[in-house]
Design a protein around this motif. Structure first.
Motif, PDB file in Angstrom:
ATOM      1  N   ASP A 120       0.849  -1.199  -0.049  1.00 30.81           N
ATOM      2  CA  ASP A 120      -0.109   0.193   0.107  1.00 30.81           C
ATOM      3  C   ASP A 120       0.876   1.293  -0.088  1.00 30.81           C
ATOM      4  OD1 ASP A 120       0.925   0.210   2.468  1.00 30.81           O
ATOM      5  OD2 ASP A 120      -0.986  -0.624   3.771  1.00 30.81           O
ATOM      6  N   LYS A 121       0.319   2.397   0.258  1.00 33.37           N
ATOM      7  CA  LYS A 121       0.816   3.555   0.027  1.00 33.37           C
ATOM      8  C   LYS A 121       1.898   3.663   1.058  1.00 33.37           C
ATOM      9  CE  LYS A 121       0.236   8.804  -0.465  1.00 33.37           C
ATOM     10  NZ  LYS A 121      -0.924   9.725  -0.502  1.00 33.37           N
ATOM     11  N   ASP A 122       1.460   3.461   2.186  1.00 29.38           N
ATOM     12  CA  ASP A 122       2.258   3.748   3.608  1.00 29.38           C
ATOM     13  C   ASP A 122       3.545   2.996   3.418  1.00 29.38           C
ATOM     14  OD1 ASP A 122       0.544   5.396   4.560  1.00 29.38           O
ATOM     15  OD2 ASP A 122      -0.464   3.969   5.650  1.00 29.38           O
ATOM     16  N   ALA A 123       3.344   1.529   2.919  1.00 28.29           N
ATOM     17  CA  ALA A 123       4.588   0.772   2.699  1.00 28.29           C
ATOM     18  C   ALA A 123       5.413   1.190   1.800  1.00 28.29           C
ATOM     19  CB  ALA A 123       4.090  -0.634   2.303  1.00 28.29           C
ATOM     20  N   LEU A 125       5.989   4.545   0.984  1.00 25.52           N
ATOM     21  CA  LEU A 125       6.748   5.471   1.234  1.00 25.52           C
ATOM     22  C   LEU A 125       7.701   5.282   2.375  1.00 25.52           C
ATOM     23  CD1 LEU A 125       3.599   8.034   2.122  1.00 25.52           C
ATOM     24  CD2 LEU A 125       5.532   8.083   0.017  1.00 25.52           C
ATOM     25  N   LYS A 126       7.240   4.161   2.937  1.00 25.10           N
ATOM     26  CA  LYS A 126       8.388   3.651   4.343  1.00 25.10           C
ATOM     27  C   LYS A 126       9.870   3.061   3.574  1.00 25.10           C
ATOM     28  CE  LYS A 126       8.812   0.671   8.236  1.00 25.10           C
ATOM     29  NZ  LYS A 126       8.110  -0.404   8.945  1.00 25.10           N
ATOM     30  N   ALA A 129      11.712   5.793   1.778  1.00 25.18           N
ATOM     31  CA  ALA A 129      12.021   6.952   2.509  1.00 25.18           C
ATOM     32  C   ALA A 129      13.463   7.650   2.437  1.00 25.18           C
ATOM     33  CB  ALA A 129      11.725   6.727   4.144  1.00 25.18           C
TER      34      ALA A 129
END
Length: 408
Positions: A120-123, A125-126, A129
């Motif tokens: 997903d988007k959070d994964a 971005l993480k 990073a």
């Protein structure tokens, strides 16, 4: 004489034809009060010998009445199942029930699905990073992906000017442009898709109406047929299209051209030829004036728009009603004035086009000028000019040059 009691009270004996899926078949004689389960046991002795000790053998098979396709119930008798003499029965092994998956297998399957699931988007971005940022100007990238149809109009405007200058240098310039003017006359009055026209006339439509319908509907047979059916009882169905000159007009124009051609004397030949060339240019320009789709004009004006702005919208959007409506409701760009602007003559694209030998040769042909003029105001005719043996190679080279430079 001694007779067994069961023989005295036995029911009617039925002769039944039994078959299996493997192809075995035989006759089975049973009293009508025999249960289906007993009948099934007797049948299994023929095809599964020596296996009846296992009680599951009987329960794992079933008897089906072939005519009614009904599965017989084990506890009922042959009479209760309404089986008649010489009926056909089918002995079939029951399908094994599906085994429920083990809990360990279920857990393993869920784990596998989770591992294959897209992040997903959070994964994302993480995970990204710590990557260095790259500055990419998306607006510039998008701007560079130019639309060919939009650029083509600018290219044609500039090429028309070049073609006119090249043809004007020819000693036979007046005759060449008269030829182009005559071709434009012929193009306006006679150019109709012959195959499409024949299809409509073979359906029983009058030729004059079919020609009008095809011109109104951009040579689309389906749309032209719908228009003809819709206007079959319209008293003005045979009226000429708006902007079409009466029959006498061409003759009058031809007479004036003849007078102009015969008028100049040898002393004034150069000046008169120049003036005549200017007049022919004007005629060609007038003949390529934009003609809006009458139906689109009516439809858009019914929405409350002014006629002038409706015509401008249709001109900008190549007579496409939906696109014109969006233009009227939007920021109205590009403007009608932008349509007459040519491409930058010093740009690499225009220079590459002018340096192409096929384009150079085509620019000396009056038919190429005619094609450019026509496509400028009637983009839907581009396909016809692309298929023309004289103008098609020129258009193909322009398209290839544009695509090549647009990718670099």
């Amino acid at each position: 004489m001694f007779v067994q009691e069961e023989k005295i009270f036995a029911g009617k004996v039925l002769r039944l034809h039994v078959c299996t899926m493997e192809g075995a078949e035989w006759l089975e004689e049973v009293p009508e009060d025999t249960t289906v389960e007993k009948l099934k046991e007797r049948c299994l002795k023929h095809c599964v010998p020596g296996s009846l000790e296992d009680p599951k053998t009987v329960t794992h098979h079933k008897l089906i009445h072939a005519t009614s396709e009904k599965v017989l119930t084990d506890t009922k008798t042959v009479l209760e199942e309404n089986i008649q003499d010489r009926d056909v029965l089918l002995l079939v092994k029951k399908r094994a029930p599906m085994l429920l998956p083990k809990m360990a297998d279920v857990v393993a399957e869920e784990k596998r699905k989770q591992e294959q699931k897209a992040p997903d988007k959070d994964a994302i971005l993480k995970a990204t990073a710590n990557l260095p940022a790259r500055s990419a100007d998306r607006t510039v990238t998008h701007h560079n992906m130019r639309d060919f149809q939009t650029e083509l109009r600018k290219i044609l405007v500039s090429l028309i000017e070049v073609a006119q200058k090249l043809l004007a240098l020819n000693p036979d310039a007046v005759e060449l442009f008269k030829k182009a003017n005559a071709m434009l006359d012929e193009d306006e009055e006679d150019r109709v898709d012959e195959i499409a026209l024949r299809q409509l006339t073979e359906m029983g439509f009058p030729e004059s109406r079919a020609v009008k319908a095809l011109r109104l509907n951009h040579m689309s047979v389906t749309q032209a047929m719908e228009w003809l059916i819709e206007h079959a009882d319209d008293p003005s169905v045979d009226a000429p299209l708006p902007g079409q000159a009466p029959a006498e007009a061409p003759a009058e124009g031809a007479a004036s051209s003849a007078e102009a051609a015969a008028g100049p004397s040898s002393e004034e030949g150069g000046e008169e030829a120049k003036d005549e060339l200017t007049e022919i240019f004007k005629k060609i320009r007038r003949k390529r004036e934009f003609r809006p789709d009458p139906r689109a004009v009516i439809a858009l004006m019914e929405m409350g728009f002014d006629e002038k702005e409706v015509v401008d919208a249709l001109r900008v959007n190549n007579n496409q009603q939906n696109a014109a409506c969006e233009w009227l409701l939007g920021d109205r760009k590009p403007s009608p004035e932008d349509l007459d602007k040519g491409i930058d003559t010093n740009s690499p694209l225009f220079q590459a086009i002018l340096e192409n030998p096929v384009v150079q040769l085509g620019l000396t042909n009056p038919k190429t000028l005619l094609a450019f003029e026509d496509m400028l105001e009637n983009p839907l005719n581009s396909t016809q000019w692309m298929n023309d043996p004289e103008t098609g190679p020129v258009m193909l080279q322009i398209s290839r040059i544009f695509q090549t430079l647009n990718r670099t």
